[in-house]
Design an enzyme around this catalytic site. Structure first.
Site, PDB file in Angstrom:
ATOM      1  N   CYS A 150       0.825  -1.203   0.000  1.00  0.00           N
ATOM      2  CA  CYS A 150       0.000   0.000   0.000  1.00  0.00           C
ATOM      3  C   CYS A 150       0.864   1.260   0.000  1.00  0.00           C
ATOM      4  O   CYS A 150       2.062   1.222   0.262  1.00  0.00           O
ATOM      5  CB  CYS A 150      -0.972  -0.017   1.180  1.00  0.00           C
ATOM      6  SG  CYS A 150      -2.405   1.079   0.931  1.00  0.00           S
TER       7      CYS A 150
ATOM      8  N   SER B 237      -5.410  11.776  -3.361  1.00  0.00           N
ATOM      9  CA  SER B 237      -5.100  10.404  -3.742  1.00  0.00           C
ATOM     10  C   SER B 237      -4.487  10.391  -5.131  1.00  0.00           C
ATOM     11  O   SER B 237      -4.747  11.275  -5.958  1.00  0.00           O
ATOM     12  CB  SER B 237      -6.387   9.573  -3.738  1.00  0.00           C
ATOM     13  OG  SER B 237      -6.229   8.386  -4.474  1.00  0.00           O
TER      14      SER B 237
END
EC number: 4.2.1.9
Length: 556
Positions: free
Chosen positions: A120, A470
């Protein structure tokens, strides 16, 4: 002499050896290099769920290569799961925790090298910060990208689900369609599939030379990923023998190469923050203005999501990062003498890569026909961001917008307004008190930006924040505004209805309010009490630097 001799050699180290014998060391093993395997395995996220398999392959390969691998765990935060919640404040914090944990484990046990495995978003920069700090031989193994979800003939990513929320709120899709997207967006293991933050940082690390060629775009569930993990362990053993250390590779030229590749692939705004932080740990003088300088000469040549058509497995099948780098190298846009962890120069690594991408694909464009003529991550400055901010300008029709400010003190308040149709075309949305200190933790604003896109306002509304975005975000978005609101930055003085200009052509972000009025507001500004005063977030808010310096916590 091996660094681990500090715990394995001499009569005084008999107790140390006794402990090591309990975990499997024999007499002959005390002469072997001890390799740490920093494993970010977790079942909380598809990004990391496959890492144990890679760790086991790496462990076995290290033993076969003559080393003693020692596995230890480090944490992860799932950005996709925590997105839009209070939990997202821990995401950037986890980068520091990961770096600190790897440094602590390796240095406490005098390890000779480390193989870090992550999936991640914050796993990659966290591991790289640790490698740069310790400067012991190291290799990074990326867990791999997820394959695209499928719905009819459409490729899906997790961002498809975020955008579907906005589409549902505006009546463009019904609940059944929303649920269908939800159920098909993430089909298995791997990190979010577009050129979002995880894949951006893996590409940057491959370019920096601390992961193996082609490894940054491999799919998590393919056998070549496991083979690459095993090969990485072998390379690490060789690097220990040759004493190739991270700071030998992490030069200013190497960082310039990484920035060039990030621009060429259309990567995430978070690369700015993370590369600044890694460079600081490596003792390299990299600044936010370097990104703008490189952007001006490096085009976007990959047609990748979020603003493009393809996902990262498509990039891999089209030739991966080496194919991208070969074009840049031939055009004089990369430093070919930079080395990787194998000791090879970039020019040597790319000598057999075709100079032009295959005409049978259109994921990677030739330099003569770029997706965009210049890089997509623009550094803007002006009275609203005197230290600078990062604008993502890919996929937008209008790089210039002047409009009225819609001011929100949190992500949640902004999202509610968007979903209730209170944000209109031409507005400049301002989300503040979401910076490194003010959040704390600099949350990503994927939920609001996806809702804006879902309501068909992506090229009609701008969004400014002292938080982050993001890697899945696109549209006219401006993040990392510094100084942030919590420390008295100008973004904290904006009032509802103020005129704001964003001009990506002029690299300008300006609050169009008279100087006298701004001085009046500034004199009336009062610092608010931190949202968190204890625990991890309280500690982070007291220690963290400005986003313009990478939001680091170990500044001298």
């Amino acid at each position: 002499m091996l660094r681990s001799a500090a715990i394995t050699k001499g009569t005084q180290r008999s107790p140390n050896r006794a402990m090591l014998r309990a975990v499997g060391f024999g007499d002959e093993d005390f002469n072997k290099p001890i390799i740490g395997i920093a494993n970010g395995y977790s079942t909380i996220t598809p990004c990391n769920i496959g890492l144990n398999d890679l760790a086991r392959r790496s462990e076995e390969a290290a033993r076969q290569a003559g080393a003693m691998p020692q596995m230890f765990g480090t944490i992860t935060v799932s950005d996709g799961i925590s997105m839009g919640t209070e939990g997202m404040k821990y995401s950037l914090v986890s980068r520091e925790v990961i770096a600190d944990s790897i440094e602590t484990a390796c240095n406490a046990q005098s390890m000779d090298g480390v193989l870090a495995i992550g999936g991640c978003d914050k796993n990659m920069p966290g591991a790289m910060i640790a490698l740069a700090r310790m400067n012991i031989p190291g290799v990074f193994v990326y867990g791999g990208t997820i394959k695209p979800g499928k719905l009819a003939d459409r490729d899906l990513t997790v961002v498809s689900a975020f955008e579907a929320v906005g589409q549902h709120a505006s009546g463009k899709i019904n609940e059944e369609q929303l649920t269908a997207i939800e159920k098909n967006a993430c089909p298995g293991a791997g990190s979010c599939g577009g050129m979002f933050t995880a894949n951006t940082m893996s590409a940057a690390i491959e370019t920096l030379g601390l992961s193996l060629p082609y490894s940054s775009t491999m799919a998590a569930e393919d056998e070549e990923k496991a083979n690459s993990a095993a090969r990485s362990a072998e390379v690490l053993v060789d690097a220990i023998k040759a004493n190739i250390c991270p700071r030998d590779l992490l030069t200013k030229n190497a960082f310039e190469n990484a920035i060039s590749v990030v621009m060429a692939v259309g990567g995430s705004t978070n690369a700015v923050l993370h590369l600044l932080a890694i460079a600081r740990s490596a003792g390299v003088d990299l600044c936010i203005d370097d990104f703008e300088r490189i952007r001006q000469r490096v085009p976007v040549i990959c047609d990748l999501k979020p603003s493009g058509r393809y996902v990262t497995v498509d990039l891999h099948n089209a030739g991966g990062i080496p194919q991208v780098m070969k074009q840049l190298l031939d055009a004089g846009l990369l430093h070919g003498d930079c080395r990787n962890v194998e000791g090879k120069t970039l020019r040597e690594l790319l000598k057999d890569v075709p100079s032009e991408p295959s005409a049978e694909q259109d994921v990677i464009h030739p330099l003569s026909k770029p997706v965009y003529a210049k890089g997509h991550l623009a550094i803007l400055k002006g009275n609203l961001a005197s230290e600078g901010c990062v604008a993502k300008i890919s996929g937008i029709k209008t790089p210039v917008l002047t409009g009225p400010a819609r001011v929100f003190e949190s992500e949640e308040a902004c999202l509610a307004a968007i979903l209730n149709n209170k944000v209109k075309a031409g507005d400049v949305v301002v989300i503040r008190n979401e910076g490194p200190v003010g959040g704390p933790g600099m949350r990503e604003m994927l939920a609001p930006t996806s809702a804006i896109v879902g309501e068909d306002l992506g090229d009609k509304v701008a969004l400014i924040t002292d938080g982050r975005f993001s890697g899945g975000t696109y549209g006219l978005v401006v993040g990392h505004v510094a100084p942030e609101a919590a420390v008295g930055g100008m973004i904290g003085l904006v009032q509802e209805g103020d005129s704001i200009t964003i001009d990506a052509n002029q690299l300008l972000i300006q609050l169009n309010v008279e100087k006298d009025e701004l001085e009046r507001r500034s004199s009336a500004w009062e610092k608010t009490q931190p949202r968190y005063q204890t625990g991890v977030l309280g500690k982070y808010a007291r220690m963290v630097s400005s986003a313009s310096n990478g939001a680091v916590t170990d500044q001298p």
